[in-house]
Design an enzyme around this catalytic site. Structure first.
Site, PDB file in Angstrom:
ATOM      1  N   LYS A   1      -6.403   9.207  23.927  1.00 36.75           N
ATOM      2  CA  LYS A   1      -5.645  10.999  23.629  1.00 36.75           C
ATOM      3  C   LYS A   1      -5.317  11.821  24.478  1.00 36.75           C
ATOM      4  CE  LYS A   1      -5.771   9.852  18.780  1.00 36.75           C
ATOM      5  NZ  LYS A   1      -5.026  10.245  18.520  1.00 36.75           N
TER       6      LYS A   1
ATOM      7  N   TYR B   1     -11.017   5.336  23.571  1.00 33.99           N
ATOM      8  CA  TYR B   1     -10.443   6.150  22.816  1.00 33.99           C
ATOM      9  C   TYR B   1     -10.300   7.443  23.454  1.00 33.99           C
ATOM     10  CZ  TYR B   1     -10.187   9.403  18.615  1.00 33.99           C
ATOM     11  OH  TYR B   1      -9.285  10.113  17.656  1.00 33.99           O
TER      12      TYR B   1
ATOM     13  N   LYS C   1       0.753  -1.512  -0.523  1.00 32.61           N
ATOM     14  CA  LYS C   1      -0.002   0.246  -0.174  1.00 32.61           C
ATOM     15  C   LYS C   1       0.740   1.607  -0.398  1.00 32.61           C
ATOM     16  CE  LYS C   1      -3.880   2.272   2.471  1.00 32.61           C
ATOM     17  NZ  LYS C   1      -4.600   1.783   3.775  1.00 32.61           N
TER      18      LYS C   1
ATOM     19  N   ASP D   1       4.809  -1.544  12.752  1.00 34.80           N
ATOM     20  CA  ASP D   1       3.537  -2.531  12.921  1.00 34.80           C
ATOM     21  C   ASP D   1       3.340  -1.812  14.682  1.00 34.80           C
ATOM     22  OD1 ASP D   1       1.041  -3.539  13.638  1.00 34.80           O
ATOM     23  OD2 ASP D   1       1.234  -5.298  13.121  1.00 34.80           O
TER      24      ASP D   1
END
EC number: 1.-.-.-
Length: 339
Positions: A217, A213, A78, A101
């Site tokens: 953050k 999440y 990719k 990764d």
């Protein structure tokens, strides 16, 4: 002309709402554009998660200004296509692929070792890669996907690259070497405690994936502050940011009903495209303003605005998270004991 108290209050509330929307979405008029990026010839940059979205635009614009840019990610096939796209647009570009990764600590370690073997300097590190709201799942290392991808692996990667960053800073002016953490205003979704030290995975938290999440953050932002304090004596700046609400693949795990609501409501007009979304990252990574105004440790919001953190934190809490995380990697033998 006179105003009633209620009328004045309404105006204040309207102003607060508008300012909040601008901070959240980045709909303010940019004071800074890609044209303001200085010449980066001779500099080395590394951007994680740069196969698309704001990471791609960040890498593209850094390359356009002359930097040698490493695109760090998992899928080499990719990324080869991405590198060709950049070469097609910027013929003089110096683009390299680095396999990374973030769901595998060993891969993170190997990526850092590979970079160090190739390069003696690193001027700009943009920790951009992220994942948002996936179903609960643990990595092979035993951590929830978001806390490992967004925070833990970037912590390890950055710590392993610090000797290279420090060596680079010896030949640069203060603030010319930077670490940029692409966080999110979603840090406000973190649990009440901010960071749940008993179990970073938050398996039973009431708000589920959104809280996980938010915690990841918030951890990024606190890590940025910790680094700023530790690295200032070397002239290295560490900053964090909320890029705005952006149309990217990051939302692929978000509930379908939520995405449909965004697409079919007024909120669709509050979403930034990746080009505008990358502006704050590039400002944080390159703007001379940040060095001139001594904005080490600052938090920025879209687009290229100085932000305010709306959660209280103190030096002791920042230090606690730093040492807690460092101990994780000391125990795994990836890092030496912290001084």
């Amino acid at each position: 002309m006179s105003y009633s108290f209620q009328g004045l209050l309404n105006r204040v509330n309207e102003s607060a709402i508008v300012n909040t929307l601008k901070e959240y979405t980045g709909l303010n008029t940019p004071k800074w554009t890609f044209n303001d990026i200085p010449d980066l010839t001779g500099k080395v940059a590394l951007v994680t998660g740069s196969s698309g979205g704001i990471g791609y635009v960040t890498a593209l614009e850094l390359a356009r200004k002359g930097a040698k840019v490493y695109l760090a990610g998992r899928n080499e096939e990719k990324y080869q296509k991405v590198m060709k796209q950049i070469h097609d647009e910027v013929r003089h570009s110096k683009i390299r692929f680095l396999r990374l990764d973030l769901l595998d600590f060993e891969s993170v370690y190997q990526a850092a070792e590979s970079f160090i073997a190739k390069e003696e300097k690193l001027h700009i590190l943009v920790n951009n890669a992220g994942i948002m709201n996936p179903p609960f799942e643990l990595t092979k290392d035993g951590y929830e996907l978001q806390i490992q991808t967004n925070y833990l692996s970037h912590y390890l990667f950055t710590e392993l690259l610090l000797p290279t960053l420090r060596r680079t800073a010896e030949e640069c002016r203060p603030g010319d070497v930077r670490i940029v953490h692409v966080a999110s205003i979603a840090y406000l979704q973190a649990p009440y405690s901010g960071i749940y030290f008993p179990d970073l995975n938050l398996p039973h938290v009431l708000l589920g994936t959104f809280a996980r999440y938010g915690q990841s953050k918030y951890a990024q932002i606190l890590y940025s502050i910790a680094l700023a304090k530790r690295l200032e004596k070397y002239g290295i700046y560490s900053v964090s940011l909320h890029p705005g609400v952006i149309r990217t693949e990051l939302t692929r795990y978000s509930p379908t009903f939520a995405l449909k609501l965004l697409e079919k409501s007024v909120f669709q007009y509050l979403l930034l495209d990746p080009i505008r979304g990358a502006m704050t990252s590039l400002y944080a990574a390159t703007s001379p303003e940040i060095s001139k105004e001594h904005l080490n440790g600052a938090y920025f919001t879209a687009i290229a605005q100085r932000g305010i953190l709306h959660r209280a934190h103190d030096d002791a809490f920042v230090e606690e998270l730093y040492r807690y995380t460092h101990k994780i990697f000391e125990d795994l033998k990836y890092l030496a004991p912290s001084p």
